[in-house]
Design a protein around this motif. Structure first.
Motif, PDB file in Angstrom:
ATOM      1  N   LEU A  17     -10.157  -1.193 -15.836  1.00  0.00           N
ATOM      2  CA  LEU A  17     -10.584  -1.036 -14.445  1.00  0.00           C
ATOM      3  C   LEU A  17     -11.224  -2.306 -13.896  1.00  0.00           C
ATOM      4  CD1 LEU A  17     -12.045   2.596 -14.488  1.00  0.00           C
ATOM      5  CD2 LEU A  17      -9.887   1.826 -13.488  1.00  0.00           C
ATOM      6  N   SER A  18     -11.838  -3.101 -14.776  1.00  0.00           N
ATOM      7  CA  SER A  18     -12.483  -4.332 -14.314  1.00  0.00           C
ATOM      8  C   SER A  18     -11.459  -5.364 -13.837  1.00  0.00           C
ATOM      9  CB  SER A  18     -13.347  -4.932 -15.423  1.00  0.00           C
ATOM     10  OG  SER A  18     -12.544  -5.509 -16.452  1.00  0.00           O
ATOM     11  N   GLN A  19     -10.200  -5.168 -14.188  1.00  0.00           N
ATOM     12  CA  GLN A  19      -9.175  -6.157 -13.867  1.00  0.00           C
ATOM     13  C   GLN A  19      -8.268  -5.736 -12.716  1.00  0.00           C
ATOM     14  OE1 GLN A  19      -9.123  -9.224 -15.278  1.00  0.00           O
ATOM     15  NE2 GLN A  19     -11.038  -8.529 -16.223  1.00  0.00           N
ATOM     16  N   VAL A  20      -8.607  -4.639 -12.047  1.00  0.00           N
ATOM     17  CA  VAL A  20      -7.804  -4.210 -10.897  1.00  0.00           C
ATOM     18  C   VAL A  20      -8.715  -3.923  -9.714  1.00  0.00           C
ATOM     19  CG1 VAL A  20      -5.955  -3.257 -12.335  1.00  0.00           C
ATOM     20  CG2 VAL A  20      -7.819  -1.762 -11.574  1.00  0.00           C
ATOM     21  N   GLU A  21      -8.175  -4.094  -8.531  1.00  0.00           N
ATOM     22  CA  GLU A  21      -8.879  -3.810  -7.286  1.00  0.00           C
ATOM     23  C   GLU A  21      -7.937  -3.061  -6.350  1.00  0.00           C
ATOM     24  OE1 GLU A  21     -11.966  -4.249  -6.679  1.00  0.00           O
ATOM     25  OE2 GLU A  21     -12.479  -5.460  -8.442  1.00  0.00           O
ATOM     26  N   PRO A  22      -8.483  -2.368  -5.342  1.00  0.00           N
ATOM     27  CA  PRO A  22      -7.599  -1.713  -4.371  1.00  0.00           C
ATOM     28  C   PRO A  22      -6.653  -2.714  -3.724  1.00  0.00           C
ATOM     29  CG  PRO A  22      -9.838  -0.899  -4.140  1.00  0.00           C
ATOM     30  CD  PRO A  22      -9.911  -2.045  -5.113  1.00  0.00           C
ATOM     31  N   LEU A  23      -5.410  -2.317  -3.598  1.00  0.00           N
ATOM     32  CA  LEU A  23      -4.401  -3.182  -2.993  1.00  0.00           C
ATOM     33  C   LEU A  23      -4.616  -3.274  -1.490  1.00  0.00           C
ATOM     34  CD1 LEU A  23      -1.289  -1.913  -4.971  1.00  0.00           C
ATOM     35  CD2 LEU A  23      -2.414  -4.130  -5.215  1.00  0.00           C
ATOM     36  N   PRO A  24      -4.069  -4.322  -0.857  1.00  0.00           N
ATOM     37  CA  PRO A  24      -4.179  -4.443   0.603  1.00  0.00           C
ATOM     38  C   PRO A  24      -3.581  -3.228   1.307  1.00  0.00           C
ATOM     39  CG  PRO A  24      -3.359  -6.474  -0.378  1.00  0.00           C
ATOM     40  CD  PRO A  24      -3.345  -5.454  -1.463  1.00  0.00           C
ATOM     41  N   SER A  25      -3.898  -3.088   2.571  1.00  0.00           N
ATOM     42  CA  SER A  25      -3.433  -1.933   3.329  1.00  0.00           C
ATOM     43  C   SER A  25      -2.036  -2.160   3.895  1.00  0.00           C
ATOM     44  CB  SER A  25      -4.402  -1.627   4.474  1.00  0.00           C
ATOM     45  OG  SER A  25      -4.385  -2.678   5.429  1.00  0.00           O
ATOM     46  N   GLU A  26      -1.405  -1.050   4.233  1.00  0.00           N
ATOM     47  CA  GLU A  26      -0.144  -1.081   4.959  1.00  0.00           C
ATOM     48  C   GLU A  26      -0.184   0.039   5.990  1.00  0.00           C
ATOM     49  OE1 GLU A  26       3.174  -0.321   2.453  1.00  0.00           O
ATOM     50  OE2 GLU A  26       2.379   1.555   1.636  1.00  0.00           O
ATOM     51  N   LYS A  27       0.485  -0.170   7.100  1.00  0.00           N
ATOM     52  CA  LYS A  27       0.516   0.837   8.161  1.00  0.00           C
ATOM     53  C   LYS A  27       1.716   1.743   7.936  1.00  0.00           C
ATOM     54  CE  LYS A  27      -0.893  -0.543  12.118  1.00  0.00           C
ATOM     55  NZ  LYS A  27      -2.190   0.194  12.199  1.00  0.00           N
ATOM     56  N   VAL A  28       1.479   3.040   7.890  1.00  0.00           N
ATOM     57  CA  VAL A  28       2.547   4.007   7.660  1.00  0.00           C
ATOM     58  C   VAL A  28       2.483   5.085   8.733  1.00  0.00           C
ATOM     59  CG1 VAL A  28       2.533   3.600   5.175  1.00  0.00           C
ATOM     60  CG2 VAL A  28       1.143   5.443   6.122  1.00  0.00           C
ATOM     61  N   SER A  29       3.564   5.830   8.851  1.00  0.00           N
ATOM     62  CA  SER A  29       3.578   6.950   9.787  1.00  0.00           C
ATOM     63  C   SER A  29       2.599   8.014   9.309  1.00  0.00           C
ATOM     64  CB  SER A  29       4.980   7.544   9.899  1.00  0.00           C
ATOM     65  OG  SER A  29       5.332   8.200   8.702  1.00  0.00           O
ATOM     66  N   LEU A  30       2.256   8.903  10.212  1.00  0.00           N
ATOM     67  CA  LEU A  30       1.253   9.912   9.896  1.00  0.00           C
ATOM     68  C   LEU A  30       1.673  10.745   8.688  1.00  0.00           C
ATOM     69  CD1 LEU A  30      -1.451  10.719  10.978  1.00  0.00           C
ATOM     70  CD2 LEU A  30      -0.344  12.351  12.497  1.00  0.00           C
TER      71      LEU A  30
END
Length: 421
Positions: free
Chosen positions: A18-31
């Motif tokens: 877990l120390s080696q991963v972070e939340p990925l960037p965002s993407e815009k998706v349909s609802l």
């Protein structure tokens, strides 16, 4: 961080990954595409929801003060002067001896402050619609059966916070607030490759010395269940050069790389050396059974995890160590399966001091407590036992046996991480 060759507890190993991963960037998706995803940004309403006060049920709109004297012996009779359906508006006055028939969802007239439901109103003359006289036998309170404007949200209110997991009700809320596209954390793209010169694809009948490759299908399914996007790569032969090429190429294009097989210390086990030469190794041994040999590191900045080749060992390693990482990459905060304590139904000897994860079935006993029955065959080479299990019962480190009736901790594999027990 511990040394790469140290034997780590499951908790220590999970912490390293877990120390080696972070939340990925965002993407815009349909609802609809945002269902089950994690909000990367807050969402606000563009209007009051609902934008007007409206009736919560079919009935009669009036002012509560008109019914102040109503009793069974002395009912208040009112004349129905109009009828309002959902989507319609009545803007006229309502006299002291008048009321308006109103349908569920229709806007409350500005001259009214309450609604009396249809079922408790008597009809003196007519059919209860416009031109009828209706009877009320009890007072009502101001605001009865009325849903106020802005009951869900006011314009500008935050209706979904960053980090919230979007459910079906959340979709409805967002839609009512005018949000039709939404920023969520991207799902990790995961490369999965099985290693082994003895392996052939599932479509092929194996010849002498060969077996069908099944780990990549199971691990791809595990990735899907964890919310990731799996890609099954070609089988990699048992050579250092082939594995080095496959891993380094995958690390360029994917967010996470998983290999199965070749994680131990045999003559044809190369994943530790490949990760060490191409990047950095963080761990190689975990104090668990099945799944002692687990290699984790980075290549070109991409997490690479080498799972054992035995099916149950690969499965347990994925669920205990990889699944939490993939969930963290998607922005989830709940990273571990819920646990319960249950009474084991049979004696279990222990000859291995490692923490043992018994593929098991838990259920409720007649007295309301939980009981757990380990599968008879705990071979690490079997998928079918896992298919028929719904939990993993834990035998802690050490050599102490468990006797029928003893309580053990169980990891629930059929319950979402967010569940609070």
């Amino acid at each position: 961080m511990p040394g790469a060759d140290e034997m780590l507890s499951v908790e220590e190993a999970r912490s390293v990954v877990l120390s080696q991963v972070e939340p990925l960037p965002s993407e815009k998706v349909s609802l609809l595409e945002s269902l089950g995803r994690v909000a990367a940004t807050p969402a606000s309403s563009d209007i009051d929801v609902a934008p007007f006060a409206h009736s919560a049920m079919d009935g009669y709109a009036l002012r509560a003060a008109q019914l102040g004297s109503a009793t069974d012996e002395h009912p208040v009779n009112l004349r129905v002067i109009a009828e309002i359906g959902a989507g319609s508006v009545y803007e006229g006055p309502i006299g002291e001896d008048e009321c308006v028939r109103i349908m569920t969802g229709a806007e409350l007239p500005s001259a009214a402050d309450s609604v009396v439901k249809y079922e408790i109103v008597g009809v003196v003359s007519g059919d209860g619609k416009t031109g009828s006289v209706v009877s009320f036998t009890a007072p009502c309170e101001v605001g009865s059966n009325v849903r106020a404007a802005g009951e869900e949200a006011h314009a500008g209110d935050v209706v979904l916070r960053a980090g919230d997991v979007i459910g079906a009700a959340g979709l409805g809320c967002l839609a009512s607030c005018g949000v039709i596209e939404f920023d969520v954390h991207r799902r990790p793209k995961v490369a999965i490759m099985a290693t082994g010169s003895e392996l052939v694809p599932p479509t092929q009948v194996p010849g002498p010395g060969h077996i069908r490759e099944s780990n990549s299908q199971a691990m791809a399914a595990c990735v899907l269940e964890a919310g990731g996007i799996p890609t099954i790569m070609p089988i990699v032969p048992d050579t250092y050069d082939d594995l080095h090429h496959a891993v380094t190429e995958a690390a360029k294009d994917f967010d996470f790389v998983i290999t199965t097989g070749g994680a131990a210390n045999g003559d044809y086990d190369f994943i530790k050396q490949v990760v060490a030469d191409a990047g950095e190794v963080y761990m190689t041994l975990v104090n668990m059974r099945p799944g002692k040999a687990q290699t984790f590191g980075r290549v070109s900045g991409t997490p690479v995890f080498g799972l054992p080749g035995n099916p149950a060992a690969a499965y347990c390693g994925f669920q205990m160590l990889i699944r939490p990482a993939l969930r963290k990459m998607q922005g989830f905060s709940a990273l571990e399966f819920p646990r319960i304590r249950a009474k084991i139904t049979k004696d279990m000897k222990k000859k291995d001091p490692r923490r043992i994860l018994l593929r098991s079935v838990y259920s409720k006993a007649s007295d309301g407590t939980y009981e757990v029955t380990p599968a008879k065959n705990q071979s690490s080479g079997l998928f079918g036992v896992i298919q028929r299990s719904n939990c993993m019962a834990i035998m802690p480190e050490g050599l102490d046996p468990k006797h029928a009736g003893d309580e053990v901790e169980c990891i629930l594999m059929d319950v979402p991480e967010e569940t609070i027990l």
